[in-house]
Design an enzyme around this catalytic site. Structure first.
Site, PDB file in Angstrom:
ATOM      1  N   LEU A 276       0.810  -1.212   0.000  1.00 10.04           N
ATOM      2  CA  LEU A 276       0.000   0.000   0.000  1.00 10.04           C
ATOM      3  C   LEU A 276       0.843   1.262   0.000  1.00 10.04           C
ATOM      4  O   LEU A 276       0.318   2.355  -0.105  1.00 10.04           O
ATOM      5  CB  LEU A 276      -0.903   0.006   1.233  1.00 10.04           C
ATOM      6  CG  LEU A 276      -2.109  -0.930   1.123  1.00 10.04           C
ATOM      7  CD1 LEU A 276      -2.857  -0.948   2.435  1.00 10.04           C
ATOM      8  CD2 LEU A 276      -3.039  -0.503   0.008  1.00 10.04           C
ATOM      9  N   ARG A 277       2.159   1.091   0.129  1.00 14.54           N
ATOM     10  CA  ARG A 277       2.977   2.282   0.254  1.00 14.54           C
ATOM     11  C   ARG A 277       2.853   3.179  -0.976  1.00 14.54           C
ATOM     12  O   ARG A 277       2.789   4.398  -0.868  1.00 14.54           O
ATOM     13  CB  ARG A 277       4.434   1.896   0.479  1.00 14.54           C
ATOM     14  CG  ARG A 277       5.243   3.076   0.974  1.00 14.54           C
ATOM     15  CD  ARG A 277       6.642   2.688   1.355  1.00 14.54           C
ATOM     16  NE  ARG A 277       6.726   2.200   2.708  1.00 14.54           N
ATOM     17  CZ  ARG A 277       7.322   1.101   3.077  1.00 14.54           C
ATOM     18  NH1 ARG A 277       7.878   0.340   2.169  1.00 14.54           N
ATOM     19  NH2 ARG A 277       7.359   0.731   4.321  1.00 14.54           N
ATOM     20  N   GLY A 278       2.789   2.545  -2.136  1.00 16.34           N
ATOM     21  CA  GLY A 278       2.669   3.303  -3.372  1.00 16.34           C
ATOM     22  C   GLY A 278       1.395   4.128  -3.384  1.00 16.34           C
ATOM     23  O   GLY A 278       1.400   5.305  -3.739  1.00 16.34           O
ATOM     24  N   THR A 281       1.596   7.013  -0.935  1.00 14.51           N
ATOM     25  CA  THR A 281       2.485   8.054  -1.430  1.00 14.51           C
ATOM     26  C   THR A 281       1.821   8.857  -2.537  1.00 14.51           C
ATOM     27  O   THR A 281       1.942  10.078  -2.588  1.00 14.51           O
ATOM     28  CB  THR A 281       3.791   7.436  -1.963  1.00 14.51           C
ATOM     29  OG1 THR A 281       4.322   6.584  -0.971  1.00 14.51           O
ATOM     30  CG2 THR A 281       4.792   8.507  -2.304  1.00 14.51           C
TER      31      THR A 281
END
Lengths: 343, 598
Positions: A276-278, A281
């Protein structure tokens, strides 16, 4: 000896890199910038220039971690215990992580001099302490030793540096924007590190002759008379600085509605980015982008501007596809947007 | 064509011309030294082996810049010595933190000489380039932090030959003057005289047209970085000043191209006139095929009249033979320059090579790093002593070491693998299967990348084999050289195997598990010495194969002919290789087979 740095506003071209750096200054929680590219493209110049550009911050006096006087959640122990904090304005710290740095200087260690002379156990803060509330710049990030990378990732993720060594036990805030640069032909970056950067930019040399000539001319003018050159660009610098300040105030007010959140999710699914980091961000980056353009609502345009920067380095590497990550993101982006408009 | 050239140079021989250039460079360096090394440090790369010519040049330089100190860098210099750190004995003796300066800081305002620069490890090179960029060394180690001035002049001996590790490209990028002394013989030096520059100008201006010209020329030579352009402009200015002029002229540009850019060119700018082309030897021409595309791209740039003029002038000013020699080295340049060397070296810890020791407890089979242990113990001595003196009577002047001080030596384990691909790019294969072979290799590269393997690429066609890619872990580079792989010509199978064998033995010496993957149809028709003839070619190939087998290098032979070829099978038997005919090969089971062949 203070070296005059080349003004950020005077950098020719490299719009993507400059934009990414500025946005990371607008929202420090974005996760920093990774600049990968050819030699001699002005990566280092841009990062150094950014430091001189940023508005000053309020920091507690006599604090080794330049704690903020107001933000109580992220203060060191001494500052948290004080009832009243006197603060002063300081320039945003930009700390270099030089090659050959040892772990003790990164994390901080026992003060050897104090130990030798007075036999006293005292903590000497390292570079992570110096970088708190500022920027940590790693040139040639791909040449950094693995165990140092691990340490950095750990601290960057938590925002706290926990020291348990040489009989010392303490923790201090270490919130910094990580900026890395390097040349991928000189060694690949570990995927874990890649993913940790918020935005990534591919830096290339300008192919246009007139642009190249302009680079040389400005650099020459700067080298001959740095003080006057900086003075000449002062207006532009101030303009940029004010815009960053305005965007910083605005960014928390920017709204991302459900429709836009769905679009972001759709893009990430289509690209197959892991984790989920993408997605997070991209949301933050779009918000910063909106604030930068003075909007209080994230639109499709903001998202499509930021997707290549926020997602380009998170794609699973496909060795049969020659194009750079950002190009692949753009391709998918066009598809997703087209499908949406049809529907 | 000969507008502004002093045609005298044309009559002198190549060697003399090169030597004159070298002497001119020395004068320029002397001029820079006079203005203060620290203000604007000169840097010079000398491509030559140790020998009288290089010796002579260095002697001459030392005479010209008589008061300057030259420091030599040992090849295996350690980081502490290079950038400095805590001076342990002085710190202990005084009780204060005392830093020791490293070599780079000691060279401040003086000259640093780096012999065998192509063999210097990339970590050391990075330290040097970072000091060159900043003008200081930033030390953050052993509990101390320092910023030592380090603006030094740099002289680098590049002793690489074809096939060797080339000089680090990031270093090359930052060096101003580039000389190739290798073609010069000692007898030329005897009648060389020091050029006479009576009146030098204190400064010279370089107007915009000249800057534009240099930018365009650099781009047309395939030099994309901005640093060389700045350097070339500086050299042009120096040349003008040496000649007592206050303004940079065309001839200064030509000199600066020769001294600063030519050795770094990836291809020669395409001159508009055909005359110059004739000077290029025909066979070399074919060799450069892969560069042609780039040259075509730059062709539209050469439409500009100004640049045309300089290229023409440049070509006419170059002495006979230099152009030929350049063309010959350019194909090599184009490869090695685009590759650099760090990728291959960076993580390659040799078997059992020690890495930084870490704190730990002693277990069997581990060894104590005494120095690191003492270093950890020393800060505590005062405290420990007072503790002990409180409990025990009498003085204790031993060093008190506690278990938590123990540092354990660590060695990098040898788990790296290296795969050498040998690709038959001859006419017979190219027609049939080259594209498929490329596809299969690409997917193998991807696999190898995932496993963090080292990959090397050798292709053979026409007369001999060519190492397209020395062992590397950079996927980017591997893919680049694979896509540039041309096809057609004879089948010098023996030569291909020989190249692979040489790389394999080098890799094995580095402690990597090495295997060779050979893609061929086995129909060798060029012998080791480059002559045609099937019988000789085949027997040579068999000989080399047996040599590889004797050295126990695991091999896989992929037969790319349409029907399984008996010759390929014969070779694979000689190699002791696994035999895999291509009709049954998908990239998936090819990669399985490669893994199994180890």
């Amino acid at each position: 000896m203070t070296q005059v740095t080349y003004p950020f506003a005077a950098i020719v071209g490299q719009t993507e890199l400059k934009h990414a750096l500025v946005l990371s200054a607008v929202d420090a929680s974005l996760g920093g910038v990774l600049a990968l590219g050819d030699r001699g493209t002005g990566k280092t110049t841009a990062v150094r220039g950014l430091a001189a550009l940023l508005p000053k911050i309020e920091a507690a006096r006599d604090c080794r971690y330049q704690c903020s006087g107001t933000d109580e959640g992220v203060q060191c122990r001494e500052c948290a215990e004080k009832t009243e904090i006197k603060s002063h304005k300081i320039a945003v710290p930009v700390v270099d992580l030089p090659l050959g740095v040892t772990e003790d200087r990164v994390l901080g260690a026992l003060d050897i001099e104090q130990a030798l002379v007075n036999g006293e156990k005292r903590f000497e803060p390292g570079l992570l302490a110096d970088a708190n509330r500022g920027f940590l710049y790693i040139d040639e990030v791909n040449l950094l030793e693995d165990h140092l990378v691990d340490v950095l990732l750990d601290v960057a993720a938590s925002g706290w540096n926990v020291v348990e060594r040489e009989g010392l036990s303490l923790r201090h805030p270490a919130r910094f924007v990580l900026i890395g640069s390097g040349n991928p032909e000189e060694g690949d970056l570990r995927p874990q590190l890649l993913d940790r950067f918020g935005l990534s930019v591919d830096v290339t040399t300008p192919g246009d002759i007139s642009e190249r000539v302009e680079v040389i001319k400005r650099r020459d003018a700067f080298d001959k008379d740095p003080v006057n050159f900086t003075q000449d660009w002062k207006r532009e610098t101030t303009k940029l600085r004010n815009r960053i300040s305005r965007s910083r105030d605005l960014v928390s007010k920017v709204d991302v509605d459900d429709q836009m959140l769905a679009l972001i999710a759709e893009i990430c699914i289509a690209l197959g980015t892991d984790g989920l980091r993408g997605e997070l961000t991209l949301i933050k980056a779009s918000r910063a982008e909106a604030a930068w353009s003075g909007d209080i609502k994230v639109t499709e345009k903001h998202i499509s501007n930021m997707a290549p920067l926020a997602l380009g380095h998170r794609l699973r590497r496909n060795p049969l596809d020659d194009s750079r990550g950002s190009v692949r993101v753009e391709r998918i982006l066009d598809q997703v947007l087209a499908d949406r408009n049809v529907a | 064509m000969a507008q502004n050239t002093a045609n005298a140079t044309r009559e002198t021989s190549l060697e003399e011309a090169l030597w004159n250039d070298a002497c001119l460079t020395l004068e320029m360096i002397a001029l820079m030294v006079r203005n203060g090394i620290a203000n604007n440090p000169p840097s010079l790369r000398i491509k030559a082996h140790a020998g009288p010519v290089r010796e002579h040049l260095m002697q001459r330089l030392e005479e010209i810049v008589s008061k300057t100190v030259f420091h030599k860098m040992p090849v295996g210099i350690d980081e502490q010595r290079l950038i400095g750190g805590l001076d342990l004995s002085a710190t202990l003796a005084s009780g204060k933190r005392i830093a020791s300066k490293g070599l780079l800081a000691q060279c401040h305002d003086e000259m640093l000489v780096v012999p065998m620069a192509n063999l210097v490890p990339s970590e050391t090179i990075s330290q040097v380039t970072s000091a060159m960029d900043n003008g200081h060394v930033h030390v953050e180690r052993d509990g101390m932090s320092a910023r030592d001035q380090a603006a030094f002049g740099l002289i680098v001996f590049d002793e690489s030959d074809e096939g060797d590790q080339p000089l680090s490209e990031s270093l090359c990028d930052r060096i101003m003057f580039h000389l190739d002394l290798s073609p010069i013989s000692y007898r030329v030096l005897q009648h060389a005289v020091r050029p006479d520059f009576k009146q030098t100008a204190t400064s010279a201006i370089c107007d915009n047209t000249i800057i534009e010209e240099i930018c365009a020329l650099a781009l047309s030579m395939g030099i994309t970085s901005m640093r060389p352009i700045q350097q070339a402009i500086q050299v042009a200015i120096l040349n003008a000043r040496l000649n007592g002029r206050t303004k940079v002229l065309q001839e200064d540009v030509l000199t600066s191209i020769r001294l600063s850019l030519l050795q770094r060119a990836k291809y020669l700018p395409q001159p508009p006139a055909d005359e110059v082309l004739e000077e290029e030897p025909e066979p070399e021409h074919e060799k450069d095929e892969d560069n042609h595309q780039d040259q075509e791209q730059s062709a539209d740039l050469s439409q500009k009249p100004l640049e045309d003029m300089s290229i023409e002038a440049l070509a006419s000013e170059l002495p006979d033979g230099l152009l030929d020699q350049l063309v010959a080295t350019l194909s090599l340049n184009a490869k090695s320059m685009s590759q650099g060397r760090k990728g291959a070296r960076q993580y390659s810890h040799k078997r059992g090579r020690p890495v930084a020791s870490r704190r730990g407890t002693l277990r069997s089979g581990q060894s104590l790093d005494l120095i690191a242990t003492l270093r950890a113990a020393i800060p505590w001595q005062k405290m420990r002593r007072s503790q002990i003196e409180a409990t025990v009577e009498g003085s204790c002047d031993r060093i008190h070491v506690r278990p938590q001080d123990f540092h354990i030596r660590r060695y990098k384990e040898n788990t790296e693998t290296s795969t050498i691909f040998v690709v038959d790019a001859s006419g017979s294969t190219a027609l049939n299967r080259l594209a498929e072979a490329k596809g299969a290799i690409e997917s193998l590269l991807a696999e190898g990348y995932a496993r963090r393997d080292h990959v090397a690429l050798v292709s053979f066609r026409k007369r001999e084999a060519e190492v397209l890619l020395p062992p590397t872990r950079s996927l980017v580079r591997a893919k680049k050289s694979l896509s540039a792989l041309p096809g057609g010509g004879g089948t010098p199978l023996a030569s291909g195997l020989q190249s692979a064998f040489l790389i394999a033995s080098e890799e094995m010496r580095n402690g990597r598990m090495t295997s060779i993957v050979l893609l061929t149809d086995g129909s060798a028709n060029v012998a080791l010495d480059g002559t045609g003839g099937r019988a000789q070619a085949m027997s040579d190939a068999m000989k080399v194969s047996e040599m590889i087998a004797a050295n126990d290098i695991p091999c896989l032979l992929v037969d790319v002919s349409k029907l399984a070829s008996p010759k390929a099978r014969e070779i694979s038997q000689a190699l002791g290789a696994n035999y895999l005919p291509m009709p049954f090969v998908s990239s998936k089971n090819l990669s399985d087979a490669v893994r199994a062949s180890r």
